[in-house]
Scaffold this motif. Structure first.
Motif, short mmCIF file in Angstrom:
data_model
loop_
_atom_site.label_atom_id
_atom_site.label_comp_id
_atom_site.label_asym_id
_atom_site.label_seq_id
_atom_site.Cartn_x
_atom_site.Cartn_y
_atom_site.Cartn_z
N LEU A 1 0.89 -1.06 -0.03
CA LEU A 1 0.00 0.07 -0.09
C LEU A 1 0.80 1.34 -0.12
O LEU A 1 0.64 2.18 -0.71
N THR A 2 2.04 1.16 0.75
CA THR A 2 2.85 2.54 0.71
C THR A 2 3.68 2.83 -0.29
O THR A 2 3.46 3.96 -0.78
N VAL A 3 4.01 1.77 -1.40
CA VAL A 3 4.51 2.21 -2.63
C VAL A 3 3.69 2.71 -3.41
O VAL A 3 4.10 3.11 -4.52
N GLN A 4 2.32 2.78 -3.46
CA GLN A 4 1.33 3.14 -4.31
C GLN A 4 1.02 4.70 -4.23
O GLN A 4 0.19 5.37 -4.96
N VAL A 5 1.54 5.25 -3.06
CA VAL A 5 1.20 6.86 -2.74
C VAL A 5 2.64 7.59 -2.77
O VAL A 5 3.66 6.91 -2.01
N ALA A 6 2.66 8.60 -3.26
CA ALA A 6 3.86 9.35 -3.46
C ALA A 6 4.19 9.88 -1.80
O ALA A 6 3.00 10.49 -1.00
N GLY A 7 5.42 10.05 -1.43
CA GLY A 7 5.68 10.51 -0.19
C GLY A 7 6.10 9.50 0.84
O GLY A 7 5.79 8.25 0.57
N ALA A 8 6.49 9.93 2.09
CA ALA A 8 6.85 8.92 3.07
C ALA A 8 5.74 8.57 4.25
O ALA A 8 4.95 7.75 4.05
N GLN A 9 5.61 9.66 4.92
CA GLN A 9 4.58 9.18 6.18
C GLN A 9 3.29 9.24 5.61
O GLN A 9 2.40 8.36 6.17
N ASN A 10 3.03 10.33 4.72
CA ASN A 10 1.59 10.08 4.38
C ASN A 10 1.17 8.80 3.44
O ASN A 10 -0.19 8.70 3.32
N SER A 11 2.19 8.07 3.04
CA SER A 11 1.72 6.78 2.30
C SER A 11 1.66 5.79 3.21
O SER A 11 1.40 4.58 2.83
N ILE A 12 2.06 5.90 4.36
CA ILE A 12 1.91 4.70 5.44
C ILE A 12 0.57 4.37 6.01
O ILE A 12 -0.19 5.41 6.36
N PRO A 13 0.16 3.04 5.38
CA PRO A 13 -1.13 2.69 5.79
C PRO A 13 -1.81 2.56 7.15
O PRO A 13 -0.83 2.47 7.91
N TYR A 14 -2.90 2.97 7.24
CA TYR A 14 -3.38 2.51 8.86
C TYR A 14 -3.97 0.97 8.81
O TYR A 14 -4.14 0.31 7.76
N GLU A 15 -4.25 0.54 10.09
CA GLU A 15 -4.55 -0.88 10.19
C GLU A 15 -5.55 -1.30 9.52
O GLU A 15 -5.63 -2.69 8.89
N LYS A 16 -6.68 -0.40 9.61
CA LYS A 16 -7.95 -0.75 8.87
C LYS A 16 -7.86 -0.87 7.22
O LYS A 16 -8.09 -1.96 6.60
N ASP A 17 -6.84 -0.10 6.65
CA ASP A 17 -6.36 -0.38 5.22
C ASP A 17 -5.80 -1.55 4.83
O ASP A 17 -6.22 -2.29 4.09
N VAL A 18 -4.98 -1.85 5.74
CA VAL A 18 -4.19 -3.16 5.46
C VAL A 18 -5.35 -4.31 5.66
O VAL A 18 -5.20 -5.31 5.11
N LEU A 19 -6.11 -4.29 6.93
CA LEU A 19 -6.75 -5.52 6.89
C LEU A 19 -7.91 -5.56 5.90
O LEU A 19 -8.30 -6.53 5.37
N ASP A 20 -8.35 -4.31 5.40
CA ASP A 20 -9.48 -4.39 4.18
C ASP A 20 -8.83 -4.99 3.13
O ASP A 20 -9.29 -5.49 2.33
N VAL A 21 -7.48 -4.87 2.64
CA VAL A 21 -6.80 -5.15 1.59
C VAL A 21 -6.54 -6.90 1.58
O VAL A 21 -6.95 -7.55 0.72
#
Length: 544
Positions: free
Chosen positions: A284-304
């Motif tokens: 998920l992180t590599v699909q968004v530009a930037g560093a900290q703004n690209s780090i996903p939340y637990e809910k996003d990871v579990l949804d994926v």
């Protein structure tokens, strides 16, 4: 119960510039985007990744007395981190990193350490309670090594697990390594520490054994978009990455470590599940530009993870539907080519049931060693391809098919044998799930089979031609070999590619055995679904 994680490390404000490509020495390039500022620093990234994945996270870091520090602290608060151990100094500015990211998502980074490099063992001593009350402590190398050693001494004294991310790569004193329970280098960092180049499963194990001798209990080596390897004295495995289109890889490694720390049991019993979770987070992180703004939340990871699981079930259902539909159409008294791959495996089982139930006179030819073994295990009548001149019908899967019924095959590494049988066949039927049908093949991965001798020469040619080549590796990290003992190089089909010209150029380059473009071969495409879709090639189109 949430893991208590303390991160001892750096905080930077990242100054990011996106470019189409990197300038050569002496070259000046115009760019379309201005430089943007984002929160960063390996320590901060890992702390945020752990916090966003549900860990009870405390961060020990040192900032300047400036606007960048205020900006960073506000972000820490929003992520629910404990910032009681954030130290402020007037002697240095908050750390900064200057990051350039190209169109493929690869990055180069220059770091000004600032306040990070003024962090001392005495600073750590003042926050001893934050370390001794944690389950695990994480550190990186963007703060002075003596400071990390002091933090790890406190951790070991209080039976707190230590995780060292040895980045940026540098030689380290044995004292620090002997205080480390888990070490998490990437392939470059591992080589810098051990002198052993990471090229396959065997070399990763040799790296792990080097660290085991120093008392390190677990070694995790990340290998970019290929995945990650773990080893303990008792077991080891390679966990493949999830394939996504990378926009920016800046915080991928840090996300992996923070996410892993939030999930890994202290006895490491769930190491595979924890690494899979961390791989999902990184994807998920590599699909968004930037560093900290690209780090996903637990809910996003579990949804994926949830969607991936559901999607896989739906895809398998469609594969089976397409296979069973095709099996029902196969006539009697023929020589039948059996394709390769997971969808073809469903077909093999389905046609075998018909042969046995209806007493059909069908003899079969396999397109891969795997298919041959499956068919023989079912007791199907098999022919040696060298004993026949033609095949009446071949039913096979495909990795991608366009609206002209041109396709790509070779995801299962059997493209050479598949093409040999396909060209011998009077009719070819392809069976796929709905995710494999596309308007165009542009942007798709295309396998190219090459002989091992001189394979790097072919790789360089493909790279210079702009095809973004990548050698295919097995899940354990070793280079993959086809049934005929060759290597596979996956390339990306350009948006403006002339498929016929591309096929011709690849086929005629010395060292290339075959490629995965199957042009004008498929006569009928069957797409699985609750309502199976059948697409026939127009009769006026002839095979070439």
């Amino acid at each position: 119960m949430s893991k208590k994680v303390v991160v001892i490390g750096s905080t930077n404000v990242d100054k990011v510039l996106n470019v189409d490509k990197y300038a050569l020495p002496g070259e000046t390039l115009a760019v379309e985007n201005h430089q943007e500022s984002h929160g960063g620093g390996k320590g901060a990234n890992q702390a945020i990744a752990a916090a966003r994945s549900g860990a009870d996270t405390t961060f020990i870091t040192k900032l300047g007395d400036d606007e960048d520090a205020k900006f960073m602290i506000e972000g820490f608060k929003k992520d629910g981190m404990n910032i009681d151990s954030v130290i402020t100094t007037q002697a240095r500015q908050t750390g900064q990193a200057y990051i350039t990211v190209d169109s493929t998502g690869q990055n180069s980074i220059y770091v000004y350490g600032g306040a990070n490099m003024s962090m001392t063992p005495a600073d750590v001593d003042q926050h001893e309670d934050a370390i001794k009350n944690a389950d695990r402590a994480i550190a990186q190398l963007e703060i002075p090594v003596p400071t990390i050693i002091e933090a790890f001494k406190i951790a070991k004294k209080n039976e707190v697990q230590t995780i060292l991310n040895p980045a940026p790569a540098k030689k380290l004193p044995e004292e620090l390594l002997q205080l480390t329970d888990i070490i998490t280098p990437n392939e470059t960092e591992a080589e810098a520490l051990t002198g052993i180049k990471v090229i396959d499963d065997d070399s990763m194990m040799k790296n792990a054994e080097y660290f085991f001798k120093l008392g390190i209990r677990m070694v995790i080596i990340t290998v970019g978009d290929k995945g990650s390897f773990y080893a303990t004295p008792a077991s080891h495995a390679f966990i493949p990455a999830f394939k996504v289109k990378a926009v920016d890889t800046t915080a991928a490694g840090d996300t992996f470590i923070g996410a892993l720390a939030s999930r890994l049991d202290l006895n490491s019993a769930n190491i595979r599940d924890a690494m899979l979770y961390a791989n999902h987070a990184s994807s998920l992180t590599v699909q968004v530009a930037g560093a900290q703004n690209s780090i996903p939340y637990e809910k996003d990871v579990l949804d994926v993870i949830s969607k991936t699981s559901k999607t896989k079930e739906a895809i398998e259902k469609e594969k089976k539907q397409a296979a069973e539909y095709a099996a029902a159409q196969v006539p009697n008294h023929i020589v039948l080519g059996l394709g390769s791959g997971s969808t073809a495996a469903y077909f093999v089982k389905a046609i075998n049931e018909r042969i046995k139930k209806e007493g059909l006179d069908i003899q079969c030819v396999a397109t891969s060693v795997g298919t041959e073994k499956l068919a023989e295990s079912l007791g199907m009548p098999m022919l040696d391809v060298n004993t026949i001149d033609r095949v009446d019908l071949t039913v096979d899967g495909a990795d991608a098919v366009d609206d002209k019924l041109n396709g790509i095959k070779g995801g299962g590494a059997a493209l050479l044998f598949e093409k040999l049988v396909a060209t011998m066949s009077d009719k070819n039927i392809w069976i796929v799930d709905s995710t494999k049908y596309h308007k165009t093949l542009a942007g798709q991965k295309l396998p190219v089979e090459v002989i091992p001798f001189g394979g790097m020469g072919v790789f360089r040619y493909l790279n210079e031609a702009g095809y973004k080549p990548e050698f295919r590796f097995r899940d354990d990290g070793d280079i993959l070999q086809t049934d005929s003992g060759n290597y596979l190089i996956d390339i990306t089909i350009p948006d403006d590619a002339d498929l016929a010209k591309l096929a011709h150029n690849l086929k005629n380059y010395t060292g290339v055995v075959e490629h995965g473009l199957f042009l004008n071969i498929c006569d009928q495409l069957i797409i699985g679904g609750d309502k199976v879709r059948v697409i026939d090639r127009p009769k006026e189109e002839t095979k070439k």
